[in-house]
Design a protein around this motif. Structure first.
Motif, mmCIF file in Angstrom:
data_model
loop_
_atom_site.group_PDB
_atom_site.id
_atom_site.type_symbol
_atom_site.label_atom_id
_atom_site.label_comp_id
_atom_site.label_asym_id
_atom_site.label_seq_id
_atom_site.Cartn_x
_atom_site.Cartn_y
_atom_site.Cartn_z
ATOM 1 N N GLY A 25 -35.460 -56.423 74.594
ATOM 2 C CA GLY A 25 -35.245 -56.272 76.038
ATOM 3 C C GLY A 25 -36.100 -57.219 76.855
ATOM 4 O O GLY A 25 -35.596 -57.909 77.750
ATOM 5 N N ILE A 26 -37.372 -57.293 76.524
ATOM 6 C CA ILE A 26 -38.258 -58.163 77.320
ATOM 7 C C ILE A 26 -37.866 -59.621 77.121
ATOM 8 O O ILE A 26 -37.980 -60.438 78.039
ATOM 9 N N ASN A 27 -37.351 -59.966 75.950
ATOM 10 C CA ASN A 27 -36.897 -61.344 75.732
ATOM 11 C C ASN A 27 -35.721 -61.708 76.637
ATOM 12 O O ASN A 27 -35.642 -62.830 77.144
ATOM 13 N N GLN A 28 -34.814 -60.762 76.860
ATOM 14 C CA GLN A 28 -33.675 -61.019 77.752
ATOM 15 C C GLN A 28 -34.156 -61.211 79.194
ATOM 16 O O GLN A 28 -33.681 -62.079 79.913
ATOM 17 N N ILE A 29 -35.109 -60.368 79.578
ATOM 18 C CA ILE A 29 -35.646 -60.455 80.942
ATOM 19 C C ILE A 29 -36.354 -61.805 81.133
ATOM 20 O O ILE A 29 -36.223 -62.460 82.172
ATOM 21 N N TYR A 30 -37.083 -62.209 80.109
ATOM 22 C CA TYR A 30 -37.814 -63.483 80.177
ATOM 23 C C TYR A 30 -36.833 -64.665 80.261
ATOM 24 O O TYR A 30 -37.069 -65.624 81.002
ATOM 25 N N ASN A 71 -25.559 -65.619 85.279
ATOM 26 C CA ASN A 71 -25.939 -65.405 83.881
ATOM 27 C C ASN A 71 -27.314 -64.723 83.803
ATOM 28 O O ASN A 71 -27.512 -63.762 83.046
ATOM 29 N N ALA A 72 -28.238 -65.195 84.629
ATOM 30 C CA ALA A 72 -29.573 -64.582 84.656
ATOM 31 C C ALA A 72 -29.461 -63.101 85.025
ATOM 32 O O ALA A 72 -30.111 -62.241 84.427
ATOM 33 N N TYR A 73 -28.594 -62.808 85.997
ATOM 34 C CA TYR A 73 -28.438 -61.423 86.433
ATOM 35 C C TYR A 73 -27.880 -60.551 85.304
ATOM 36 O O TYR A 73 -28.325 -59.428 85.089
ATOM 37 N N SER A 74 -26.927 -61.104 84.553
ATOM 38 C CA SER A 74 -26.385 -60.374 83.397
ATOM 39 C C SER A 74 -27.467 -60.115 82.360
ATOM 40 O O SER A 74 -27.495 -59.059 81.731
ATOM 41 N N LEU A 75 -28.344 -61.093 82.179
ATOM 42 C CA LEU A 75 -29.433 -60.921 81.208
ATOM 43 C C LEU A 75 -30.389 -59.800 81.629
ATOM 44 O O LEU A 75 -30.932 -59.089 80.792
ATOM 45 N N ILE A 76 -30.581 -59.654 82.933
ATOM 46 C CA ILE A 76 -31.441 -58.556 83.408
ATOM 47 C C ILE A 76 -30.816 -57.223 83.019
ATOM 48 O O ILE A 76 -31.479 -56.318 82.522
ATOM 49 N N GLN A 77 -29.493 -57.129 83.217
ATOM 50 C CA GLN A 77 -28.798 -55.891 82.831
ATOM 51 C C GLN A 77 -28.965 -55.639 81.332
ATOM 52 O O GLN A 77 -29.259 -54.531 80.913
ATOM 53 N N ILE A 173 -35.733 -58.777 88.481
ATOM 54 C CA ILE A 173 -36.589 -58.850 87.284
ATOM 55 C C ILE A 173 -37.851 -58.014 87.498
ATOM 56 O O ILE A 173 -38.229 -57.197 86.658
ATOM 57 N N LEU A 174 -38.484 -58.211 88.647
ATOM 58 C CA LEU A 174 -39.753 -57.524 88.882
ATOM 59 C C LEU A 174 -39.565 -56.013 88.994
ATOM 60 O O LEU A 174 -40.410 -55.238 88.549
ATOM 61 N N THR A 175 -38.433 -55.598 89.570
ATOM 62 C CA THR A 175 -38.154 -54.162 89.676
ATOM 63 C C THR A 175 -37.925 -53.569 88.284
ATOM 64 O O THR A 175 -38.431 -52.487 87.964
ATOM 65 N N ALA A 176 -37.165 -54.297 87.451
ATOM 66 C CA ALA A 176 -36.911 -53.822 86.083
ATOM 67 C C ALA A 176 -38.220 -53.733 85.296
ATOM 68 O O ALA A 176 -38.472 -52.735 84.597
ATOM 69 N N VAL A 177 -39.053 -54.748 85.425
ATOM 70 C CA VAL A 177 -40.314 -54.784 84.671
ATOM 71 C C VAL A 177 -41.238 -53.653 85.121
ATOM 72 O O VAL A 177 -41.889 -53.002 84.301
ATOM 73 N N GLU A 178 -41.260 -53.406 86.425
ATOM 74 C CA GLU A 178 -42.152 -52.381 86.970
ATOM 75 C C GLU A 178 -41.889 -51.008 86.322
ATOM 76 O O GLU A 178 -42.810 -50.236 86.077
#
Ligand code: ZN
Ligand code: ZN
Length: 321
Positions: A25-30, A71-77, A173-178
């Protein structure tokens, strides 16, 4: 005779652990972060090299960046989905394989890999999590996750009407990480992942600190001051300084301008504790004027002025927390 979960786990093989999901998961976010940062960096560099800096050019640039940002947004999901699965897997990975009606028929007679099972739908993950694990997610998170999930579905069906800007991606990204990757602040995740990145395998990791400092500075430019405080502990309304720890950890062969991302821990006159937004180090500083007459700086540590980065004859020792 009834046999417990031990036997079950030998029938279903390759069962991922909660940590496996979390790491994936963190790899996708990164990856999402890298895409957003690359788009920002390309624009900044192009302007430095003389590209037009007007609003119309930027609009066209961001329009053409839509596939990358979507694409970045999909990766966050995807990163969030994996993290949610990781939390459910912490209770039992078998909860993820849902309805037995969907199980492969041969699961009852032979070994089947976990990957062959249909796992829970993304839309059900929060409900399942909140039914079996504490603490439950709060309403803000649920609304955020639903929004990200729906937007991603629209992207996948080429039906999105949203225009993504890098601020959306950074904010998501920051909201997901938080919520989902809160083991450490995002800047420390970045330092760790840059140090372990593929360029490091080739020996190109001298610029890790420079890169992360630049990325945090770029992100802060795209966040409101309230979000800057929330996600990075950085107060845009207050004076900021160069962090001596980041400065000395960085490659200083080519960089002249240094991001000012460290702030005094109190507003008191003569405060001497400087806390860094990036590396989170707290440095004891000396409050004495810079040697250079054209600099008004009066925060000195490790032999440099933390305003202009030029050498100072006043010295202090670094203190870490
Ligand atoms: Zn620092
Ligand atoms: Zn100075």
């Amino acid at each position: 005779m009834f046999q417990g979960p031990d036997t079950l786990s030998r029938m279903i093989v390759d069962i991922p652990s909660s940590a496996d999901f979390q790491a994936a998961g963190i790899n996708q976010i990164y990856l999402a972060w890298q895409i957003a940062m690359q788009a920002l960096l390309d624009l900044e560099r192009a302007i430095e090299y003389g590209a037009d800096d007007d609003a119309e050019t930027k609009t066209i640039y961001w329009k053409r960046s839509q596939p990358a940002l979507a694409n970045a947004y999909s990766l966050i999901q995807q990163g969030m989905e994996l993290a949610l699965k990781g939390r459910i897997a912490a209770v039992s990975p078998l909860l993820l394989i849902g309805n037995p009606g969907d199980w492969p028929g041969r699961a009852a007679t032979s070994e089947v890999s976990f990957g062959e099972f249909r796992t829970l739908d993304a839309a059900d993950l929060v409900k399942v999590h909140d039914s079996i694990a504490a603490p439950r997610f709060d309403e803000n998170f649920k609304v955020f996750w639903e929004g990200v999930r729906r937007e991603r579905n629209k992207i996948m069906h080429s039906a999105t009407s949203k225009t993504f800007d890098p601020a959306d991606v950074v904010h998501a990204i920051l909201t997901a990480v938080e919520v989902l990757f809160s083991e450490k602040p995002w800047s420390l995740w970045l330092l760790e992942m840059e140090k372990e990145g593929r360029l490091a395998a080739l020996g190109f990791n001298d610029d890790v600190q420079n890169d992360v400092m630049w990325q945090v500075e770029a992100a802060l430019k795209h966040l409101s001051s309230a979000d800057g405080r929330r996600y990075f502990g950085f107060d845009a309304k207050r004076r900021a300084y160069i962090c001596p720890h980041c400065y000395y950890a960085a490659n200083r062969d080519w960089q002249e301008d240094w991001p000012h991302l460290a702030q005094l821990t109190t507003k008191a006159r003569g405060a001497t504790q400087l806390s860094c937004t990036v590396c989170k180090t707290v440095t004891e500083v000396l409050r004495t004027p810079c040697d250079e007459s054209d600099c008004k700086g009066n925060v000195i540590a490790e032999g440099i002025c933390l305003t202009c980065s030029r050498k100072s004859t006043s010295t202090t020792r670094m203190r870490e927390r």
